[in-house]
Scaffold this motif. Sequence first.
Motif, mmCIF file in Angstrom:
data_model
loop_
_atom_site.group_PDB
_atom_site.id
_atom_site.type_symbol
_atom_site.label_atom_id
_atom_site.label_comp_id
_atom_site.label_asym_id
_atom_site.label_seq_id
_atom_site.Cartn_x
_atom_site.Cartn_y
_atom_site.Cartn_z
ATOM 1 N N ARG A 113 -10.383 -11.989 -0.915
ATOM 2 C CA ARG A 113 -9.782 -11.346 -2.087
ATOM 3 C C ARG A 113 -8.267 -11.297 -2.013
ATOM 4 N NH1 ARG A 113 -10.898 -11.971 -6.854
ATOM 5 N NH2 ARG A 113 -9.740 -10.565 -8.186
ATOM 6 N N SER A 114 -7.712 -11.612 -0.843
ATOM 7 C CA SER A 114 -6.264 -11.677 -0.634
ATOM 8 C C SER A 114 -5.594 -10.319 -0.833
ATOM 9 C CB SER A 114 -5.626 -12.717 -1.563
ATOM 10 O OG SER A 114 -4.396 -13.167 -1.050
ATOM 11 N N TYR A 115 -6.244 -9.253 -0.344
ATOM 12 C CA TYR A 115 -5.648 -7.923 -0.435
ATOM 13 C C TYR A 115 -4.386 -7.863 0.430
ATOM 14 C CZ TYR A 115 -9.844 -5.876 -2.632
ATOM 15 O OH TYR A 115 -10.872 -5.548 -3.488
ATOM 16 N N ASN A 116 -3.275 -7.540 -0.208
ATOM 17 C CA ASN A 116 -2.004 -7.485 0.514
ATOM 18 C C ASN A 116 -1.919 -6.293 1.457
ATOM 19 O OD1 ASN A 116 -0.386 -9.795 -0.647
ATOM 20 N ND2 ASN A 116 -0.960 -8.742 -2.535
ATOM 21 N N ASP A 117 -2.535 -5.172 1.077
ATOM 22 C CA ASP A 117 -2.493 -4.003 1.958
ATOM 23 C C ASP A 117 -3.295 -4.261 3.238
ATOM 24 O OD1 ASP A 117 -4.737 -4.042 0.265
ATOM 25 O OD2 ASP A 117 -5.076 -1.884 0.467
ATOM 26 N N TYR A 118 -4.341 -5.102 3.170
ATOM 27 C CA TYR A 118 -5.102 -5.423 4.374
ATOM 28 C C TYR A 118 -4.243 -6.183 5.385
ATOM 29 C CZ TYR A 118 -9.586 -3.979 2.317
ATOM 30 O OH TYR A 118 -10.616 -3.258 1.779
ATOM 31 N N ALA A 119 -3.321 -7.013 4.879
ATOM 32 C CA ALA A 119 -2.408 -7.730 5.772
ATOM 33 C C ALA A 119 -1.546 -6.746 6.551
ATOM 34 C CB ALA A 119 -1.533 -8.688 4.970
ATOM 35 N N VAL A 120 -1.070 -5.713 5.871
ATOM 36 C CA VAL A 120 -0.229 -4.709 6.526
ATOM 37 C C VAL A 120 -1.047 -3.889 7.524
ATOM 38 C CG1 VAL A 120 1.263 -2.698 6.174
ATOM 39 C CG2 VAL A 120 1.327 -4.589 4.544
ATOM 40 N N ILE A 121 -2.261 -3.487 7.134
ATOM 41 C CA ILE A 121 -3.123 -2.698 8.025
ATOM 42 C C ILE A 121 -3.411 -3.466 9.313
ATOM 43 C CG2 ILE A 121 -5.405 -1.640 8.270
ATOM 44 C CD1 ILE A 121 -5.345 -1.203 5.173
ATOM 45 N N LEU A 122 -3.763 -4.731 9.167
ATOM 46 C CA LEU A 122 -4.049 -5.560 10.346
ATOM 47 C C LEU A 122 -2.791 -5.763 11.195
ATOM 48 C CD1 LEU A 122 -6.412 -8.201 8.715
ATOM 49 C CD2 LEU A 122 -7.022 -6.684 10.620
ATOM 50 N N ILE A 165 -0.499 2.658 2.347
ATOM 51 C CA ILE A 165 0.238 1.396 2.423
ATOM 52 C C ILE A 165 1.027 1.214 1.132
ATOM 53 C CG2 ILE A 165 0.081 -1.093 2.716
ATOM 54 C CD1 ILE A 165 -0.787 0.554 5.171
ATOM 55 N N VAL A 166 2.339 1.115 1.276
ATOM 56 C CA VAL A 166 3.221 0.916 0.124
ATOM 57 C C VAL A 166 3.720 -0.524 0.149
ATOM 58 C CG1 VAL A 166 5.332 1.640 -1.036
ATOM 59 C CG2 VAL A 166 3.922 3.330 0.167
ATOM 60 N N LEU A 167 3.411 -1.267 -0.924
ATOM 61 C CA LEU A 167 3.818 -2.670 -1.001
ATOM 62 C C LEU A 167 5.154 -2.803 -1.720
ATOM 63 C CD1 LEU A 167 0.327 -4.160 -1.901
ATOM 64 C CD2 LEU A 167 1.476 -4.239 0.324
ATOM 65 N N SER A 168 5.878 -3.861 -1.366
ATOM 66 C CA SER A 168 7.238 -4.027 -1.876
ATOM 67 C C SER A 168 7.284 -4.523 -3.314
ATOM 68 C CB SER A 168 8.009 -4.996 -0.976
ATOM 69 O OG SER A 168 7.349 -6.256 -0.927
ATOM 70 N N VAL A 169 6.184 -5.078 -3.803
ATOM 71 C CA VAL A 169 6.153 -5.646 -5.144
ATOM 72 C C VAL A 169 5.171 -4.862 -5.997
ATOM 73 C CG1 VAL A 169 5.652 -7.699 -6.518
ATOM 74 C CG2 VAL A 169 6.735 -7.929 -4.273
ATOM 75 N N GLU A 170 5.659 -4.349 -7.102
ATOM 76 C CA GLU A 170 4.789 -3.575 -7.997
ATOM 77 C C GLU A 170 3.726 -4.492 -8.597
ATOM 78 O OE1 GLU A 170 5.140 -0.711 -11.978
ATOM 79 O OE2 GLU A 170 6.951 -1.512 -11.012
ATOM 80 N N GLY A 171 2.481 -4.018 -8.607
ATOM 81 C CA GLY A 171 1.389 -4.787 -9.177
ATOM 82 C C GLY A 171 0.761 -5.791 -8.233
#
Length: 331
Positions: free
Chosen positions: A165-174, A135-141
Motif C-alpha cells: 500500500r506504500s504507507y509513508n508512516d510505515y517507512a518512518v516507523i520501521l 508520525i508526522v509526514l512532511s508532505v500534506e496529503g
Amino acid sequence: MGKRFLIFPLIIIICIISIIVLMGRNIFFESGFEAEVSDIPDFTSSMPLYDMSGACDRFAVIKNDASLNTDSFDDTTFAALLIDNTDNEPIVAYNTFRRIYPASTTKLLTAIVVCDAIEKGRISLSDEVTLDHNIVLSVEGAVASNLHKGCTITVRNLLFGLMIRSYNDYAVILAEYVGGNEENFVRMMNDKAADIGATASHFVNPHGLHDDDHYTTAYDMYLIINKAAEYEILQEIDSYTTFSYTYLESDGTEKQDDISPTNMFLAGSYELPSNIHIKEWKTGTTRLAGSVLTMITEIDGKEYTMFIADSDGPSDLYEKFTLMFNLTTNQ
C-alpha cells in the motif's frame, strides 16, 4: 690562436671520458646488490586465485551515452530502462544515468535495510512495535495508515503495508525501530546503496517524499530492485494482489486493514497480458518525480527488469510499460 686549438681537443677528451665513466656505472650498477636481494620473486605461484566474476557477470553493463529503443520514451519520460536479466542485455536505455527523484520506489531500499536487520537477528518479523508518538509526514496529503500513538503492529505487517500500500508512516516507523531514529536509518540506507553499487543515488528519508537532495537513477534502481528480489519475505509480499492484516489500537482493540496494491496492473486498472508474471515491483508518485514504476517480470520463460519515470501521469506510464512488454517479444 694556438692556445684555442689546444683547449677544444681537451674539452672533447674530458667529455668522452665522462661519458665512458657514466656508461660504465650504469652497466655495472646491478653489481652493487646481492643476488638473492635483486632476484625477482615468483609471485604467480604464491598469490591466491580470485574469481573475477561479479557485478559484470550478474548485471548488465550499460555505457553512459547508451541510447536504445528510445523512440517511444523520449517525449514525456524522465528515464526508462528495460533489461533482459536472463542474458544481461539492455533492450531499452533512455537517460539511464540521469538523476531523477525516486518517490516511493525508495521503499525498496528501506525494505532491504529492514530485511538485513532481520537476517542479522537484530529484529524479527514477529516483533511487536508500539508507537510512542504520532508520525508526522512532511508532505500534506501523503498516503498514510490510521496508526497513531499507542497502536501496536508487527514488523511483518509493517513490511506488507510498506510495500503493497506504500504507507509513508510505515517507512518512518520501521526506520525508527531499526535505526533508533530516522537519521541513523537513512545513513544505513546510503551505506547499503553504496554496497549494492547504486553509487549515483542519495537518500535523505525512508519513504521518498520529495526532497531536492533525495535522488537516484534508472540504473541504480535496477540494482536496488534486483537486490530486493533476493529476500524471501519481499518475494512473499510481492506474490499478493490483496492482503489483510490486523493491529492493536491503544486500548487493545484489534483493527483490520485490507490493502490493495498501488501497482495498477495488479489492481486490475490496466490489463496485464496473460504471458506476463510480475515478480517484484514498486510504484512511486510525487509532483516532481512524476509517476514511477519498477518491476521484475517473467515473460515467456525469461526474466526482465523494467523501470519508467514518466512526467505525464499514470495513464501514460502504463501505456509505456505495454510498449516495453511488446519489445521483449521482439527480441
